[in-house]
Design a protein around this motif. Sequence first.
Motif, mmCIF file in Angstrom:
data_model
loop_
_atom_site.group_PDB
_atom_site.id
_atom_site.type_symbol
_atom_site.label_atom_id
_atom_site.label_comp_id
_atom_site.label_asym_id
_atom_site.label_seq_id
_atom_site.Cartn_x
_atom_site.Cartn_y
_atom_site.Cartn_z
ATOM 1 N N ALA A 100 0.818 -1.213 0.000
ATOM 2 C CA ALA A 100 0.000 0.000 0.000
ATOM 3 C C ALA A 100 0.853 1.265 0.000
ATOM 4 O O ALA A 100 0.438 2.293 -0.535
ATOM 5 N N GLY A 101 2.056 1.184 0.562
ATOM 6 C CA GLY A 101 2.931 2.354 0.632
ATOM 7 C C GLY A 101 3.823 2.540 -0.582
ATOM 8 O O GLY A 101 4.595 3.490 -0.637
ATOM 9 N N MET A 102 3.719 1.657 -1.552
ATOM 10 C CA MET A 102 4.589 1.723 -2.728
ATOM 11 C C MET A 102 3.946 2.509 -3.856
ATOM 12 O O MET A 102 2.724 2.648 -3.927
ATOM 13 N N GLU A 103 4.805 2.996 -4.734
ATOM 14 C CA GLU A 103 4.333 3.651 -5.947
ATOM 15 C C GLU A 103 3.557 2.636 -6.781
ATOM 16 O O GLU A 103 3.901 1.450 -6.792
ATOM 17 N N PRO A 104 2.514 3.058 -7.471
ATOM 18 C CA PRO A 104 1.700 2.124 -8.261
ATOM 19 C C PRO A 104 2.497 1.281 -9.255
ATOM 20 O O PRO A 104 2.232 0.082 -9.394
ATOM 21 N N VAL B 187 5.613 0.280 -9.022
ATOM 22 C CA VAL B 187 6.385 -0.721 -8.266
ATOM 23 C C VAL B 187 5.451 -1.833 -7.801
ATOM 24 O O VAL B 187 5.764 -3.023 -7.913
ATOM 25 N N ARG B 188 4.297 -1.447 -7.281
ATOM 26 C CA ARG B 188 3.306 -2.428 -6.822
ATOM 27 C C ARG B 188 2.876 -3.332 -7.984
ATOM 28 O O ARG B 188 2.760 -4.539 -7.829
ATOM 29 N N GLU B 189 2.678 -2.758 -9.159
ATOM 30 C CA GLU B 189 2.270 -3.549 -10.327
ATOM 31 C C GLU B 189 3.377 -4.507 -10.756
ATOM 32 O O GLU B 189 3.108 -5.661 -11.124
ATOM 33 N N GLU B 190 4.621 -4.079 -10.699
ATOM 34 C CA GLU B 190 5.747 -4.961 -11.047
ATOM 35 C C GLU B 190 5.825 -6.141 -10.075
ATOM 36 O O GLU B 190 6.022 -7.284 -10.487
ATOM 37 N N ILE B 191 5.643 -5.876 -8.798
ATOM 38 C CA ILE B 191 5.646 -6.954 -7.801
ATOM 39 C C ILE B 191 4.486 -7.908 -8.062
ATOM 40 O O ILE B 191 4.645 -9.125 -7.996
#
Length: 70
Positions: free
Chosen positions: A25-29, A31-35
Amino acid sequence: MRAASPQAWWERVQKLAGPLATALAGMEPNVREEITQRALAAGANASRREGDEIVLAGSVLIGSGHTPPR
């Protein structure tokens, strides 16, 4: 663990793993999508199809203990 799809598995993982959900939730969108994409690929590689579900093999280690009264 059984799930309808790798996507359903990943949604469940995020809901069950509180620290992971907080970190995501604290990550840039982007970065979150890559994960998410990496997790989906790993889940797909680690699972096998069984009927209309995927099955991920695994094990759980649970321990407990207590301090004896003094």
